[in-house]
Design a protein around this motif. Structure first.
Motif, PDB file in Angstrom:
ATOM      1  N   GLU A 106       0.834  -1.206   0.000  1.00 14.77           N
ATOM      2  CA  GLU A 106       0.000   0.000   0.000  1.00 14.77           C
ATOM      3  C   GLU A 106       0.872   1.260   0.000  1.00 14.77           C
ATOM      4  O   GLU A 106       0.593   2.236  -0.704  1.00 14.77           O
ATOM      5  N   VAL A 107       1.929   1.222   0.827  1.00 13.96           N
ATOM      6  CA  VAL A 107       2.842   2.386   0.867  1.00 13.96           C
ATOM      7  C   VAL A 107       3.495   2.602  -0.494  1.00 13.96           C
ATOM      8  O   VAL A 107       3.599   3.715  -0.994  1.00 13.96           O
ATOM      9  N   MET A 108       3.930   1.491  -1.101  1.00 11.03           N
ATOM     10  CA  MET A 108       4.567   1.621  -2.421  1.00 11.03           C
ATOM     11  C   MET A 108       3.579   2.145  -3.466  1.00 11.03           C
ATOM     12  O   MET A 108       3.910   3.001  -4.292  1.00 11.03           O
ATOM     13  N   LEU A 109       2.325   1.647  -3.412  1.00  7.16           N
ATOM     14  CA  LEU A 109       1.302   2.127  -4.365  1.00  7.16           C
ATOM     15  C   LEU A 109       1.033   3.618  -4.164  1.00  7.16           C
ATOM     16  O   LEU A 109       0.891   4.376  -5.129  1.00  7.16           O
ATOM     17  N   ALA A 110       0.934   4.033  -2.883  1.00  8.96           N
ATOM     18  CA  ALA A 110       0.701   5.465  -2.615  1.00  8.96           C
ATOM     19  C   ALA A 110       1.865   6.309  -3.126  1.00  8.96           C
ATOM     20  O   ALA A 110       1.677   7.381  -3.717  1.00  8.96           O
ATOM     21  N   HIS A 111       3.098   5.790  -2.903  1.00 12.11           N
ATOM     22  CA  HIS A 111       4.279   6.517  -3.405  1.00 12.11           C
ATOM     23  C   HIS A 111       4.258   6.627  -4.936  1.00 12.11           C
ATOM     24  O   HIS A 111       4.545   7.685  -5.505  1.00 12.11           O
ATOM     25  N   GLN A 112       3.874   5.509  -5.572  1.00  9.66           N
ATOM     26  CA  GLN A 112       3.835   5.540  -7.051  1.00  9.66           C
ATOM     27  C   GLN A 112       2.747   6.483  -7.565  1.00  9.66           C
ATOM     28  O   GLN A 112       2.911   7.172  -8.561  1.00  9.66           O
ATOM     29  N   ARG A 113       1.575   6.499  -6.833  1.00  2.02           N
ATOM     30  CA  ARG A 113       0.506   7.429  -7.253  1.00  2.02           C
ATOM     31  C   ARG A 113       0.979   8.875  -7.142  1.00  2.02           C
ATOM     32  O   ARG A 113       0.736   9.705  -8.021  1.00  2.02           O
ATOM     33  N   GLU A 114       1.634   9.207  -6.026  1.00  2.20           N
ATOM     34  CA  GLU A 114       2.127  10.581  -5.846  1.00  2.20           C
ATOM     35  C   GLU A 114       3.154  10.951  -6.917  1.00  2.20           C
ATOM     36  O   GLU A 114       3.163  12.055  -7.461  1.00  2.20           O
ATOM     37  N   LYS A 115       4.006   9.974  -7.233  1.00  2.00           N
ATOM     38  CA  LYS A 115       5.028  10.231  -8.258  1.00  2.00           C
ATOM     39  C   LYS A 115       4.387  10.458  -9.626  1.00  2.00           C
ATOM     40  O   LYS A 115       4.778  11.346 -10.384  1.00  2.00           O
ATOM     41  N   ILE A 116       3.342   9.654  -9.927  1.00  2.00           N
ATOM     42  CA  ILE A 116       2.623   9.833 -11.210  1.00  2.00           C
ATOM     43  C   ILE A 116       1.947  11.191 -11.247  1.00  2.00           C
ATOM     44  O   ILE A 116       1.928  11.888 -12.266  1.00  2.00           O
ATOM     45  N   THR A 118       2.848  13.924  -9.704  1.00  2.00           N
ATOM     46  CA  THR A 118       3.846  14.996  -9.921  1.00  2.00           C
ATOM     47  C   THR A 118       4.367  15.005 -11.351  1.00  2.00           C
ATOM     48  O   THR A 118       4.803  16.034 -11.865  1.00  2.00           O
ATOM     49  N   LEU A 119       4.341  13.836 -12.009  1.00  2.00           N
ATOM     50  CA  LEU A 119       4.876  13.763 -13.385  1.00  2.00           C
ATOM     51  C   LEU A 119       3.850  14.149 -14.443  1.00  2.00           C
ATOM     52  O   LEU A 119       4.204  14.316 -15.612  1.00  2.00           O
ATOM     53  N   GLU A 120       2.560  14.249 -14.061  1.00  2.00           N
ATOM     54  CA  GLU A 120       1.533  14.604 -15.042  1.00  2.00           C
ATOM     55  C   GLU A 120       1.790  15.966 -15.708  1.00  2.00           C
ATOM     56  O   GLU A 120       1.754  16.093 -16.926  1.00  2.00           O
ATOM     57  N   PRO A 121       2.089  17.071 -14.907  1.00  2.00           N
ATOM     58  CA  PRO A 121       2.393  18.365 -15.572  1.00  2.00           C
ATOM     59  C   PRO A 121       3.618  18.284 -16.469  1.00  2.00           C
ATOM     60  O   PRO A 121       3.662  18.898 -17.530  1.00  2.00           O
ATOM     61  N   LEU A 122       4.624  17.488 -16.011  1.00  2.00           N
ATOM     62  CA  LEU A 122       5.828  17.367 -16.854  1.00  2.00           C
ATOM     63  C   LEU A 122       5.500  16.686 -18.180  1.00  2.00           C
ATOM     64  O   LEU A 122       6.070  17.005 -19.224  1.00  2.00           O
ATOM     65  N   LYS A 123       4.543  15.753 -18.118  1.00  2.00           N
ATOM     66  CA  LYS A 123       4.137  15.092 -19.362  1.00  2.00           C
ATOM     67  C   LYS A 123       3.486  16.077 -20.322  1.00  2.00           C
ATOM     68  O   LYS A 123       3.802  16.096 -21.521  1.00  2.00           O
TER      69      LYS A 123
END
Length: 685
Positions: A106-116, A118-123
Motif C-alpha cells: 500500500e505504501v509503495m502504491l501510494a508513493h507511485q501514485r504521488e510520483k505519477i 507529480t509527473l503529469e504536468p511534466l508530461k
C-alpha cells in the motif's frame, strides 16, 4: 480448508494431473518430511470451499465494476484488496506477516501514485515542448530548403557566368594569338624596311661622295688647289679635331666638379651670412623655448582654474534658478494666466506648487521635478496645469473652414471633449502608426489621421476625437509619442524621421540578439560597444560612450559585466522610452544640426541669400562624398520642392530653380537628413 496433518491444503498445486515442484526457500517448511503420501494428488482433487467462495466473490465484484473510467485500474484493484483482507482475517497465524506485506504494498502504491501525479504536468509540458521543437524543426527545414534552392540558383547563375567568362577567355586568347602573329609580321616588315633604309642611305652617301670627287676632279681651276693636297689637309684636320675632342673630354672629366673662384667666393660669403643668421635664430629659438615652457606652466595653471571654475559654474547652474522662457506660457487665446500662476509659484519661497495645481501633492511634484532646472520645471508645470484645464473643458469651439486651419480640424460649431487619459491617447496614436505603416498607397498624413478616426469611432465622433487628440498632443510636449505625432501632423517633420528611428531601434535590438549566443537576454558591455560601433560606424567615440552610459555602463564597470539589453527598448504605459533610446534620438538631432551647419559653412552664404540646385548639390558632395545619387536627388527634391525627374544634372535650367538658403535648410531639417559617410579628410586620417 486445512490438510490432514493440520497444515494448509496444497491444492491446486497438483491439479490437472501435473506434478509441480515447490519453490523451496531456506527457511520454508518441508511438508514432504511429514507427509510423504501426497506428493502427487489424483486428477479428481476438488477445490476447497473457502477458495471457491473467494473466487466467486471476486468474479462478482469485477463484473459490477465500471472499467470505462480513467480510474479503472484503481477500481479493479479494490476487490483484490478486499479478498486479501478476508484472507488475512481468516488466517490468524499469518495475519501479522500478511498485514506487513499488505502495508508495504500500500505504501509503495501510494508513493507511485504521488510520483505519477507529480509527473503529469511534466508530461503535458513535454508534449508542448515536443510540439514546439517539431514546429521549429519544420520551420528550420523550410528555411534550409529555401536557402538550398537559392544557393542552387546562385550556383547555376555562377556556372553560367563561369561558362561565359571561359568563352570570353577563349575568344580573347584567340584574339591575342592573332595579334601576336600580326605583330610578328609587322616587326619583320619594319625590320626589312629599316635594313633597306640603311642600305639606301649608304648608297646615297656613296653617290654623293663620288659626285663630289668627280666635280673636284673635273674643275680644278675653281678651287685653285690640288685635290690631293686638299684631301691630305682634310685628313690632317680631322686628326686634329679628334685629338682636340679627346683633350676636351679629359678636361671635362678632370674639372667637371670644379667651380670658378669667383663663384666659390660668392658662395662662401653667402654661407657666412647664413651661418650668422642661424646663430641668431638659434638664440631666438632658445629664448622662445624658455617662454614656451613658462607659457605651458601658465596654461596648465589656467586649465586647472578653468576646470575649477567650470565645476563651480555647473554647481551654480544646478542650484540656481534661471528665468524661464515665459513665451511658452501664452495660450492660444492670448491670456497669460499660466504665466502668472507659474510666476507666483517661482517667486514664492515654497519649493512646491499649490496642491490644487499638481495632483498628488508635494510627493508627486518632487518625483516630477527630480533633476530638472527651472525652465524644465515650467514645462512640467504647464503640462500639469494644462491637463487640469483640459479636463474641466466639456466642449471645444470649432476653428472654422479657413485655409490656415488643418483639414482634420475644419469645423464650425461645438464638439465634445472626449477626455481620454494620456495612456488612452498614446495607445490610440500607436494604433494609428500601425495602420499607417500597413498602408500600401500612402495618402497625406493629415487626411490619413482623420480617415483613421472615422474608421475607428465613426463619422459622428471623428471630429470630436480629432479636436480631443489634437489638444492633448499639443499640450504634452514632453511625451515622445505625442510630440513626434504632433510635429508630423502639423507638417513640421517628415514621417520618414519617425519610421527611420524605429527601424534603427529594431536593427540595434536584432544586432544585440545576434550577439547573445546563449539567447538569455544578456550581453557583455564589450559586446554592447562592438554592436554600437558596427551599427553606427561614423559616430564619434564620445557619443558611443554616452550611449554606453545611457545603457547602464559606468567608469567602474568592467567589459565582462552583463547587461539585459531587452530592457533598453521597452516603453512605459505612456509611451516614454528608456534613457538609451532617448539618447539615440538626442544624438540623431544633434548630428543632423551639425550636418546642416557643415552644409551652410560649405556654401559660405547667409540665411537670406539665394542658392541654386547645382550649388547645393556640389556642397553636399563636398561635405558627404559617400552620398549616392538616389539619396542626393531625394534630398534636393525635398529641399527645392521639385520632382526628382525635373532636377537638373548640371548648370542647365538654373534660372527659376533658386530658393532662399534659410528655406532650404528648414526643409532639410524636416526630413530624415543624415550623413552617409565621413568627409575626405576624416576618411584619409
Amino acid at each position: 480448508q486445512l490438510s490432514i496433518g493440520g497444515h494448509l491444503s496444497p491444492w491446486p498445486t497438483y491439479t490437472s494431473g501435473q506434478t509441480i515442484l515447490h519453490n523451496r526457500k531456506p527457511c520454508s517448511y518441508d511438508h514432504r518430511k511429514r507427509t510423504g503420501s501426497w506428493q502427487q494428488q489424483p486428477l479428481g482433487t476438488t477445490k476447497p470451499r473457502y477458495l471457491e467462495q473467494l473466487e466467486n466473490y471476486l468474479r462478482k465484484e469485477l463484473l459490477l465494476l465500471d472499467l470505462s473510467t480513467d480510474s479503472a485500474q484503481e477500481l479493479r484493484l479494490q476487490p483484490y484488496r478486499e479478498i486479501f483482507e478476508f484472507f488475512i482475517e481468516d488466517f490468524k497465524t499469518y495475519k501479522p506477516l500478511l498485514s506487513s506485506i499488505k502495508n508495504a504494498y500500500e505504501v509503495m502504491l501510494a508513493h507511485q501514485r504521488e510520483k505519477i501525479r507529480t509527473l503529469e504536468p511534466l508530461k503535458a509540458k513535454l508534449v508542448t515542448v515536443n510540439e514546439d521543437c517539431n514546429e521549429r524543426i519544420l520551420a528550420m527545414r523550410a528555411e534550409e530548403k529555401y536557402e538550398i534552392s537559392m544557393l542552387k540558383k546562385e550556383k547555376m547563375n555562377l556556372l553560367k557566368l563561369i561558362d561565359k567568362k571561359n568563352e570570353e577567355k577563349i575568344s580573347l586568347q584567340s584574339e591575342v594569338s592573332k595579334l601576336r602573329k600580326n605583330l610578328a609580321e609587322e616587326y619583320l616588315h619594319y625590320l626589312s624596311e629599316r635594313d633597306a633604309r640603311k642600305i639606301l642611305i649608304a648608297d646615297l652617301n656613296e653617290l654623293r661622295y663620288q659626285r663630289e670627287d668627280m666635280s673636284l676632279a673635273q674643275s680644278p681651276g675653281i678651287w685653285g688647289e690640288d685635290p690631293v693636297k686638299l684631301t691630305l689637309a682634310l685628313k690632317m684636320t680631322r686628326q686634329d679635331l679628334t685629338r682636340t675632342q679627346m683633350e676636351l673630354n679629359t678636361m671635362k672629366a678632370n674639372f667637371g666638379d670644379v667651380v670658378p673662384r669667383r663663384d666659390f667666393e660668392m658662395q662662401e660669403k653667402t654661407n657666412k651670412e647664413l651661418q650668422e643668421q642661424l646663430d641668431s635664430l638659434r638664440g631666438d629659438y632658445e629664448e622662445v623655448c624658455k617662454e614656451h615652457e613658462i607659457l605651458l606652466q601658465l596654461h596648465m595653471t589656467t586649465l586647472k582654474e578653468r576646470d575649477q571654475f567650470y565645476s563651480e559654474l555647473q554647481e551654480i547652474q544646478r542650484t540656481s534658478t534661471p528665468r524661464p522662457d515665459w513665451t511658452k506660457c501664452e495660450g492660444n487665446d492670448g491670456n497669460w494666466a499660466l504665466r502668472e500662476c507659474s510666476t507666483m509659484w517661482l517667486d514664492s519661497s515654497s519649493l512646491f506648487p499649490p496642491a490644487d495645481v499638481v495632483a498628488g501633492g508635494p510627493d508627486r511634484w518632487q518625483m516630477l521635478a527630480e533633476g530638472k532646472n527651472s525652465d524644465q520645471l515650467v514645462d512640467v508645470l504647464l503640462e500639469e496645469i494644462g491637463e487640469g484645464l483640459l479636463r474641466e473643458k466639456d466642449f471645444f469651439h470649432g476653428l472654422g473652414y479657413g485655409e490656415a486651419i488643418p483639414p482634420f480640424l475644419r469645423f464650425d460649431g461645438i464638439v465634445e471633449n472626449k477626455k481620454p487619459t494620456k495612456k488612452d491617447v498614446v495607445n490610440l496614436l500607436k494604433d494609428a502608426w500601425k495602420e499607417r505603416l500597413a498602408e500600401e498607397q500612402k495618402e497625406k498624413f493629415s487626411d490619413f489621421f482623420f480617415n483613421f478616426l472615422e474608421y475607428r469611432f465613426g463619422p459622428g465622433d471623428a471630429m470630436a476625437w480629432a479636436y480631443t487628440i489634437f489638444e492633448n498632443i499639443k499640450l504634452f510636449r514632453s511625451n515622445e509619442v505625442m510630440s513626434q505625432f504632433y510635429a508630423i501632423l502639423m507638417g513640421k517633420r517628415s514621417e520618414s524621421v519617425y519610421i527611420k528611428q524605429k527601424e534603427t531601434a529594431v536593427q540595434l535590438l536584432k544586432e544585440m540578439t545576434n550577439a547573445d549566443s546563449q539567447n538569455e537576454g544578456l550581453i557583455t558591455m564589450e559586446n554592447l560597444s562592438t554592436v554600437l560601433k558596427s551599427t553606427f560606424p561614423f559616430k564619434k567615440e564620445e557619443r558611443i560612450q554616452e550611449l554606453m552610459e545611457a545603457g547602464g555602463w559606468h567608469p567602474n564597470s568592467s567589459n565582462a559585466d552583463l547587461l539585459n539589453y531587452r530592457l533598453l527598448f521597452i516603453e512605459d504605459e505612456e509611451g516614454q522610452s528608456m534613457p538609451f533610446v532617448q539618447k539615440l534620438w538626442e544624438q540623431y538631432m544633434e548630428e543632423k544640426d551639425e550636418y546642416l551647419q557643415e552644409l551652410k559653412q560649405e556654401l559660405g552664404l547667409e540665411l537670406r541669400d539665394k542658392v541654386t540646385i547645382p550649388k547645393v548639390r556640389e556642397a553636399l558632395m563636398n561635405v558627404d562624398p559617400s552620398l549616392d545619387k538616389q539619396t542626393l536627388n531625394s534630398y534636393l527634391s525635398q529641399a527645392f520642392q521639385l520632382p526628382m525627374t525635373e532636377l537638373p544634372e548640371g548648370e542647365e535650367k538654373e534660372e527659376g530653380m533658386v530658393e532662399q538658403l534659410k528655406m532650404v535648410l528648414e526643409r532639410l531639417q524636416m526630413i530624415d537628413f543624415r550623413r552617409m559617410g565621413p568627409r575626405e579628410q576624416e576618411a584619409a586620417s
